[in-house]
Structures are given as structure tokens and as C-alpha cells.
Design an enzyme around this catalytic site. Sequence first.
Site, PDB file in Angstrom:
ATOM      1  N   ASP A  25      -9.050   0.465   2.047  1.00  0.00           N
ATOM      2  CA  ASP A  25      -8.072   0.063   3.067  1.00  0.00           C
ATOM      3  C   ASP A  25      -8.627   0.483   4.440  1.00  0.00           C
ATOM      4  O   ASP A  25      -8.259   1.520   4.983  1.00  0.00           O
ATOM      5  CB  ASP A  25      -6.737   0.749   2.765  1.00  0.00           C
ATOM      6  CG  ASP A  25      -5.692   0.479   3.830  1.00  0.00           C
ATOM      7  OD1 ASP A  25      -5.762  -0.573   4.475  1.00  0.00           O
ATOM      8  OD2 ASP A  25      -4.803   1.332   4.016  1.00  0.00           O
ATOM      9  N   LYS A  80      -4.416  -1.940  10.137  1.00  0.00           N
ATOM     10  CA  LYS A  80      -4.870  -2.036   8.753  1.00  0.00           C
ATOM     11  C   LYS A  80      -4.959  -3.465   8.236  1.00  0.00           C
ATOM     12  O   LYS A  80      -5.499  -3.687   7.158  1.00  0.00           O
ATOM     13  CB  LYS A  80      -3.934  -1.232   7.851  1.00  0.00           C
ATOM     14  CG  LYS A  80      -4.077   0.267   8.070  1.00  0.00           C
ATOM     15  CD  LYS A  80      -3.050   1.049   7.317  1.00  0.00           C
ATOM     16  CE  LYS A  80      -3.262   2.541   7.491  1.00  0.00           C
ATOM     17  NZ  LYS A  80      -4.268   3.083   6.548  1.00  0.00           N
ATOM     18  N   ASP A 101       0.853  -1.187   0.000  1.00  0.00           N
ATOM     19  CA  ASP A 101       0.000   0.000   0.000  1.00  0.00           C
ATOM     20  C   ASP A 101       0.890   1.239   0.000  1.00  0.00           C
ATOM     21  O   ASP A 101       1.728   1.396   0.888  1.00  0.00           O
ATOM     22  CB  ASP A 101      -0.909  -0.015   1.235  1.00  0.00           C
ATOM     23  CG  ASP A 101      -2.021   1.022   1.134  1.00  0.00           C
ATOM     24  OD1 ASP A 101      -2.274   1.537   0.031  1.00  0.00           O
ATOM     25  OD2 ASP A 101      -2.631   1.318   2.178  1.00  0.00           O
ATOM     26  N   GLU A 136     -10.432   4.059   3.654  1.00  0.00           N
ATOM     27  CA  GLU A 136      -9.475   4.770   2.800  1.00  0.00           C
ATOM     28  C   GLU A 136      -9.850   4.455   1.356  1.00  0.00           C
ATOM     29  O   GLU A 136      -9.838   3.295   0.945  1.00  0.00           O
ATOM     30  CB  GLU A 136      -8.030   4.373   3.122  1.00  0.00           C
ATOM     31  CG  GLU A 136      -7.602   4.891   4.490  1.00  0.00           C
ATOM     32  CD  GLU A 136      -6.088   4.937   4.699  1.00  0.00           C
ATOM     33  OE1 GLU A 136      -5.377   4.142   4.051  1.00  0.00           O
ATOM     34  OE2 GLU A 136      -5.638   5.775   5.505  1.00  0.00           O
ATOM     35  N   HIS A 177      -3.591  13.959   0.880  1.00  0.00           N
ATOM     36  CA  HIS A 177      -3.824  13.029   1.989  1.00  0.00           C
ATOM     37  C   HIS A 177      -2.620  12.984   2.933  1.00  0.00           C
ATOM     38  O   HIS A 177      -2.773  13.058   4.153  1.00  0.00           O
ATOM     39  CB  HIS A 177      -4.122  11.625   1.452  1.00  0.00           C
ATOM     40  CG  HIS A 177      -4.223  10.586   2.527  1.00  0.00           C
ATOM     41  ND1 HIS A 177      -5.287  10.527   3.408  1.00  0.00           N
ATOM     42  CD2 HIS A 177      -3.386   9.577   2.888  1.00  0.00           C
ATOM     43  CE1 HIS A 177      -5.100   9.517   4.256  1.00  0.00           C
ATOM     44  NE2 HIS A 177      -3.960   8.926   3.962  1.00  0.00           N
ATOM     45  N   GLU A 188      -9.076   4.126  -2.295  1.00  0.00           N
ATOM     46  CA  GLU A 188      -7.842   3.939  -3.048  1.00  0.00           C
ATOM     47  C   GLU A 188      -8.130   3.199  -4.357  1.00  0.00           C
ATOM     48  O   GLU A 188      -9.186   2.597  -4.523  1.00  0.00           O
ATOM     49  CB  GLU A 188      -6.833   3.104  -2.231  1.00  0.00           C
ATOM     50  CG  GLU A 188      -6.630   3.636  -0.816  1.00  0.00           C
ATOM     51  CD  GLU A 188      -5.417   3.064  -0.108  1.00  0.00           C
ATOM     52  OE1 GLU A 188      -4.587   2.401  -0.778  1.00  0.00           O
ATOM     53  OE2 GLU A 188      -5.296   3.270   1.107  1.00  0.00           O
ATOM     54  N   GLN A 237      -3.840   2.696  15.083  1.00  0.00           N
ATOM     55  CA  GLN A 237      -2.746   3.214  14.244  1.00  0.00           C
ATOM     56  C   GLN A 237      -1.927   4.275  14.983  1.00  0.00           C
ATOM     57  O   GLN A 237      -0.692   4.251  14.951  1.00  0.00           O
ATOM     58  CB  GLN A 237      -3.343   3.816  12.965  1.00  0.00           C
ATOM     59  CG  GLN A 237      -2.322   4.358  11.978  1.00  0.00           C
ATOM     60  CD  GLN A 237      -2.976   4.960  10.729  1.00  0.00           C
ATOM     61  OE1 GLN A 237      -4.206   4.920  10.578  1.00  0.00           O
ATOM     62  NE2 GLN A 237      -2.165   5.498   9.831  1.00  0.00           N
ATOM     63  N   THR A 296      -9.137  -5.651   3.972  1.00  0.00           N
ATOM     64  CA  THR A 296      -8.985  -4.721   2.848  1.00  0.00           C
ATOM     65  C   THR A 296      -9.943  -5.203   1.771  1.00  0.00           C
ATOM     66  O   THR A 296      -9.868  -6.361   1.364  1.00  0.00           O
ATOM     67  CB  THR A 296      -7.542  -4.743   2.302  1.00  0.00           C
ATOM     68  OG1 THR A 296      -6.628  -4.524   3.378  1.00  0.00           O
ATOM     69  CG2 THR A 296      -7.333  -3.688   1.232  1.00  0.00           C
ATOM     70  N   GLU A 317      -9.956  12.672   7.597  1.00  0.00           N
ATOM     71  CA  GLU A 317      -9.802  13.979   6.958  1.00  0.00           C
ATOM     72  C   GLU A 317     -11.154  14.694   6.844  1.00  0.00           C
ATOM     73  O   GLU A 317     -11.259  15.886   7.124  1.00  0.00           O
ATOM     74  CB  GLU A 317      -9.205  13.819   5.547  1.00  0.00           C
ATOM     75  CG  GLU A 317      -7.783  13.285   5.529  1.00  0.00           C
ATOM     76  CD  GLU A 317      -7.385  12.855   4.128  1.00  0.00           C
ATOM     77  OE1 GLU A 317      -7.654  11.691   3.765  1.00  0.00           O
ATOM     78  OE2 GLU A 317      -6.852  13.703   3.387  1.00  0.00           O
ATOM     79  N   ARG A 322      -7.992   4.083  13.353  1.00  0.00           N
ATOM     80  CA  ARG A 322      -7.101   5.224  13.616  1.00  0.00           C
ATOM     81  C   ARG A 322      -6.550   5.246  15.036  1.00  0.00           C
ATOM     82  O   ARG A 322      -5.431   5.740  15.261  1.00  0.00           O
ATOM     83  CB  ARG A 322      -7.841   6.533  13.348  1.00  0.00           C
ATOM     84  CG  ARG A 322      -8.343   6.696  11.939  1.00  0.00           C
ATOM     85  CD  ARG A 322      -7.242   6.603  10.913  1.00  0.00           C
ATOM     86  NE  ARG A 322      -7.757   6.806   9.553  1.00  0.00           N
ATOM     87  CZ  ARG A 322      -7.045   6.578   8.462  1.00  0.00           C
ATOM     88  NH1 ARG A 322      -5.801   6.137   8.542  1.00  0.00           N
ATOM     89  NH2 ARG A 322      -7.575   6.777   7.273  1.00  0.00           N
TER      90      ARG A 322
HETATM   91 CA    CA Z   1      -3.916   3.073   2.822  1.00  0.00          CA
END
Ligand code: CA
Length: 397
Positions: free
Chosen positions: A199, A219, A106, A179, A113, A181, A206, A223, A334, A203
Amino acid sequence: MNDFPIENLPYGAFERDGDVHLGVAIGERIFDLHAAARARLFDGVCDPGVLQASVLNPLLEKGREVWHGLRSRLQALLSDEQEAGLYVDGGDASMRLPVAIGDYVDFYSSENHAANLGRIFRPNSEPLLPNWKWMPIGYHGRSGTIVIDGTRVVRPNGQRKPSEASTPVFGPSTMLDIELEIGFITGAQSIFGLVLVNDWSARDIQAWEYQPLGPFLSKSFATTISPWVVTMEALQPFRIAPSQQAPSPLDYLRIPDDASYDIKLSVELQSARMRERGVAPVTISRTNARELYWTFEQQLAHARSNGATIRPGDLFASGTISGSDPSSYGSLIELTWRGTKPLALPGGERREFLEDGDEVTLRGWCERDGLRLGFGSCRGRIVPRDQVAAGTSSHDR
Ligand code: CA
């Protein structure tokens, strides 16, 4: 509008008669490659065994010449109606992972971002770290937990450290995120095609685990990818000039084949309450693959630059794709600025991060001069762990 005109012809895998067949999406139907190969419709173009496999890997190994020959034959065949037994209804089909995915990487290739997360996680320093504009930053993810569109996502457990606490706690993530992607799948020597990738990211886990070695359990729990692989050949009309890269990349990243792609992207959210009340999913973000700073070809060149072997069937995801406008951010962290600006949903609900029962759907499509090529959907619903223990299905349809 339909995602799958004859200009698209993406490849996928679906269940039929207790077996898994490869197929091509055409309109609302799937053309059964397994059955068509048995009927000898690809003689002289492709070994029937390649098309009677349950995954695309043998086709990925063949390379561009065979891919091109197969696409030409398919366009010729599907310009006419073929016998009914060669089609199945796309709406009824149970899709399977189209590729036995080997390695999964990834990247982190959207400047907006990366800068947003820098501002959120490291508020007192430069948003971008010094290496970011010199190379596509990435990490190796977990291919074993890549799942297909529609698979339920179990809220992960993990270790997190509330800022006011002196010691960490263990339990379900309270900051579960998406996420948005795009991923590319490798063939022999080159990129075969693209899929949408969600993904899923915890948080809170993380934030506590990521230094000094990067994301790990935050993560690796799931996925999701879309079921149809849209080929690079189909996407040729939608290549566009990449954004200006400054500083100029080092030689090995200054590759001629460096086009970006004009692929529109969106994120839809529907809560359990919205679903119960028949309220349609709401679009929470709209962006475009052109927002990627590093192109797919540069990502691949970087991944193999140390001599590492790339195999047909590896998946490389782009990293979250965010535009500059807040309505074009590709993650909730975000969109809600780490929960400080909750999203308002229809019916009065608010969201900082995902709640149990929330369903997220990613969509992608190219559109120009009346031609539309779509990716289908990349969807997942969040379920609590205790519901899974009670024996519910892992799939929503
Ligand atoms: Ca990612």
C-alpha cells in the site's frame, strides 16, 4: 528454494497467445487451466467456462466445495507429468491481475504499527485511539489503481503543508513510503486466498489531508499485489493461535474460526545506483503475519456486520504488519522514524523515504518441516512523472 510445491498450487492469470489464461504455479512452471479445461481434464469437478475466464471471479463465486474438488483434481493431475502443451515457463510469463477486484478495503490491524504511527503523528496523546482494541479499523480504498507485481509506480503529486509554511504547496511527494501488508480475496461466503499487498503511501500528503476523514489521495495512486493467490486450503498447516485479545471482543467479533497464520514476510530495497553497480537488493525488514492483532476472519466479520454486501472478488488488506523490534517494522516511516534515523544502504547511500529509481520487493512464505509455500514477489519501482510522460513502459519486464 522454490515457492510452488504441489502443496501450494496458487492461482494466477497470465498472457498466452494474445489472450489471458488462468493458471496454477507448479515448480518453475505454470499449468494452463484454460488449456487443461479445453482438454476436459476437469469434467465432473468444475464447469470448463469457469476455468476459461480471464479472471478468477467465476471460480470465486463457486464456493468451497468446488474449490476443494478442483484442488484435489489438480494434485492428482500434477503428481504426474502432463503433456507439454499444458505448461508454460513461469519465468517468461507476463502475469496479469488474477481478479477483477470489486471493492477494496484497507485495515489497520497491527498493534505495533498503529501505536508507532500514533506516536509519530500525535506525539502528545495516547498511541492507540480508544476504539482500536474494540474493532478492526479500516477505510475504503481505490480498487481501480490496484496493479500487479512489476508495474512501475509513478511518484504522486499532491498537496502538502511544510510545518514552517503558512500555506500548503502542490507537487511531487517528498515522503513516499511502502506498507507491507497481506490481503485476502473473498469468495462466496468465505475467504478464498491471500496475496501480498504494498500500500504505497505519500506521508507528506497523508499528514495534511487525513483529518478528519482519513487517508484519501495519499494512498489511492497505486497499490501493488503479488500475482499468485495462495488459497486458505493450502495455508491450513500454517494456522496458529492468535494473540490474546484484551478486552475480549464483542460477540460478533468473537468468532470460532479465528486462527492467525504463520507467514514470514520481508521487504527488499534496491536503489538505482545499487542496480547499476550490480549490488543485490538489501533486506530492510523481516516480520510475520502473526503480528496482526485482528485476524482475517474478524476483519471480514466486521466489514459485513452493518449489513454491507461482500462480493466475490473483493480485496481486504490487513494494514501494515510491524513486529515489536525496529528491524521488523513494515514501513519506512517506522524504520526511519519519520526520516530522523535514515537507513544505510550498501555503497554509502542513505534513505529516509523512497527516491526515484528505488525498487521495493515484498516477499512472503510459510516454512515448516522442510515444506515451503511461497507467495512469489510483490515488486514496484519508483519513477518520476516526467519519465512517464516521455513514454517509457509501465512494466519492468
Ligand atoms: Ca495501509
